[in-house]
Design a protein around this motif. Structure first.
Motif, mmCIF file in Angstrom:
data_model
loop_
_atom_site.group_PDB
_atom_site.id
_atom_site.type_symbol
_atom_site.label_atom_id
_atom_site.label_comp_id
_atom_site.label_asym_id
_atom_site.label_seq_id
_atom_site.Cartn_x
_atom_site.Cartn_y
_atom_site.Cartn_z
ATOM 1 N N VAL A 1 53.520 25.868 18.440
ATOM 2 C CA VAL A 1 53.924 26.898 17.472
ATOM 3 C C VAL A 1 54.142 26.255 16.101
ATOM 4 C CG1 VAL A 1 55.743 28.548 16.876
ATOM 5 C CG2 VAL A 1 54.919 28.418 19.208
ATOM 6 N N GLY A 2 54.572 24.993 16.102
ATOM 7 C CA GLY A 2 54.790 24.303 14.832
ATOM 8 C C GLY A 2 56.201 23.777 14.641
ATOM 9 N N LEU A 3 57.022 23.833 15.701
ATOM 10 C CA LEU A 3 58.389 23.325 15.589
ATOM 11 C C LEU A 3 58.358 21.818 15.413
ATOM 12 C CD1 LEU A 3 61.392 24.346 15.823
ATOM 13 C CD2 LEU A 3 61.329 23.387 18.116
ATOM 14 N N GLU A 4 59.061 21.340 14.417
ATOM 15 C CA GLU A 4 59.198 19.904 14.200
ATOM 16 C C GLU A 4 60.575 19.492 14.680
ATOM 17 O OE1 GLU A 4 57.474 18.368 10.476
ATOM 18 O OE2 GLU A 4 57.122 20.481 10.034
ATOM 19 N N TRP A 5 60.656 18.260 15.178
ATOM 20 C CA TRP A 5 61.870 17.830 15.854
ATOM 21 C C TRP A 5 62.875 17.136 14.947
ATOM 22 C CZ3 TRP A 5 62.076 20.485 19.986
ATOM 23 C CH2 TRP A 5 60.921 20.777 20.707
ATOM 24 N N ASP A 6 62.446 16.592 13.835
ATOM 25 C CA ASP A 6 63.400 15.840 13.009
ATOM 26 C C ASP A 6 63.373 16.280 11.559
ATOM 27 O OD1 ASP A 6 61.142 14.674 11.899
ATOM 28 O OD2 ASP A 6 61.338 12.828 13.022
ATOM 29 N N GLU A 7 64.354 15.829 10.832
ATOM 30 C CA GLU A 7 64.498 16.202 9.424
ATOM 31 C C GLU A 7 63.366 15.651 8.561
ATOM 32 O OE1 GLU A 7 66.792 18.179 7.815
ATOM 33 O OE2 GLU A 7 67.436 18.755 9.809
ATOM 34 N N MET A 8 62.729 14.566 8.983
ATOM 35 C CA MET A 8 61.623 14.011 8.184
ATOM 36 C C MET A 8 60.524 15.051 8.007
ATOM 37 S SD MET A 8 62.289 11.090 7.034
ATOM 38 C CE MET A 8 60.689 10.509 6.534
ATOM 39 N N GLY A 9 60.209 15.762 9.070
ATOM 40 C CA GLY A 9 59.204 16.811 8.974
ATOM 41 C C GLY A 9 59.636 17.906 8.023
ATOM 42 N N ARG A 10 60.904 18.242 8.063
ATOM 43 C CA ARG A 10 61.431 19.283 7.170
ATOM 44 C C ARG A 10 61.353 18.822 5.722
ATOM 45 N NH1 ARG A 10 67.385 22.130 7.124
ATOM 46 N NH2 ARG A 10 66.778 23.774 5.714
ATOM 47 N N ASN A 11 61.782 17.602 5.460
ATOM 48 C CA ASN A 11 61.756 17.085 4.087
ATOM 49 C C ASN A 11 60.339 17.003 3.555
ATOM 50 O OD1 ASN A 11 64.518 16.882 4.135
ATOM 51 N ND2 ASN A 11 64.521 14.732 4.714
ATOM 52 N N ASN A 12 59.403 16.550 4.384
ATOM 53 C CA ASN A 12 58.007 16.460 3.947
ATOM 54 C C ASN A 12 57.424 17.846 3.699
ATOM 55 O OD1 ASN A 12 58.055 13.693 4.129
ATOM 56 N ND2 ASN A 12 57.186 13.644 6.183
ATOM 57 N N GLN A 13 57.734 18.793 4.576
ATOM 58 C CA GLN A 13 57.197 20.151 4.444
ATOM 59 C C GLN A 13 57.714 20.816 3.185
ATOM 60 O OE1 GLN A 13 58.809 23.500 5.260
ATOM 61 N NE2 GLN A 13 56.869 24.333 4.581
ATOM 62 N N PHE A 14 59.004 20.696 2.928
ATOM 63 C CA PHE A 14 59.557 21.355 1.762
ATOM 64 C C PHE A 14 59.167 20.647 0.473
ATOM 65 C CE2 PHE A 14 62.424 23.447 4.808
ATOM 66 C CZ PHE A 14 62.158 24.736 4.440
ATOM 67 N N SER A 15 59.001 19.326 0.508
ATOM 68 C CA SER A 15 58.584 18.647 -0.709
ATOM 69 C C SER A 15 57.155 19.046 -1.071
ATOM 70 C CB SER A 15 58.720 17.125 -0.574
ATOM 71 O OG SER A 15 57.906 16.653 0.467
ATOM 72 N N ALA A 16 56.315 19.288 -0.072
ATOM 73 C CA ALA A 16 54.949 19.740 -0.339
ATOM 74 C C ALA A 16 54.965 21.131 -0.970
ATOM 75 C CB ALA A 16 54.134 19.751 0.951
ATOM 76 N N VAL A 17 55.845 21.996 -0.494
ATOM 77 C CA VAL A 17 55.975 23.334 -1.075
ATOM 78 C C VAL A 17 56.455 23.222 -2.520
ATOM 79 C CG1 VAL A 17 57.301 25.488 -0.969
ATOM 80 C CG2 VAL A 17 56.359 24.495 1.113
ATOM 81 N N GLU A 18 57.435 22.366 -2.752
ATOM 82 C CA GLU A 18 57.947 22.186 -4.115
ATOM 83 C C GLU A 18 56.867 21.658 -5.048
ATOM 84 O OE1 GLU A 18 62.490 21.228 -2.646
ATOM 85 O OE2 GLU A 18 61.301 19.651 -3.550
#
Length: 111
Positions: A84-101
């Motif tokens: 589905v796309g669930l990421e397990w750690d904050e690194m994925g979240r930080n990378n995903q949101f920095s790409a959006v920014e």
């Protein structure tokens, strides 16, 4: 001694309503991703789905650190959540949101 109260009809209904099969949580997570573009569920958008994802990440971390015994979350559920796309750690979240920014900054500077 304090006597334990028998369960009431409304308490039983509330408990049943709180339980959803794993497949329904996956469907809700897919819909969230379709609407928001990621699986980092925000509590303000969906408190129940937020809690489900938080518990899934915790279960994953515990399972990854286990050396023996029954896993907290099965490999099948891990794979299903990853598909589905669930990421397990904050690194994925930080990378995903920095790409959006970055994408937002490019759009605003080009305008």
């Amino acid at each position: 001694e304090c006597a334990q109260r028998p369960p009431t009809e409304s308490n039983l209904k509330r408990k049943r309503a709180a339980y959803l099969p794993f497949g329904e949580w996956l469907s809700m997570l897919r819909a969230y991703k379709q609407n928001h573009g990621h699986c980092w569920v925000e509590k303000r958008h969906d408190p129940r789905l937020y809690k489900f994802c938080s518990h899934a990440r915790t279960a994953y971390r515990i399972t990854q650190n286990q050396t023996s015994g029954k896993p907290i979350i099965s490999e099948g559920k891990i794979r299903a959540l990853e598909m589905v796309g669930l990421e397990w750690d904050e690194m994925g979240r930080n990378n995903q949101f920095s790409a959006v920014e970055v994408a937002q900054n490019v759009t605003t500077t080009e305008s």
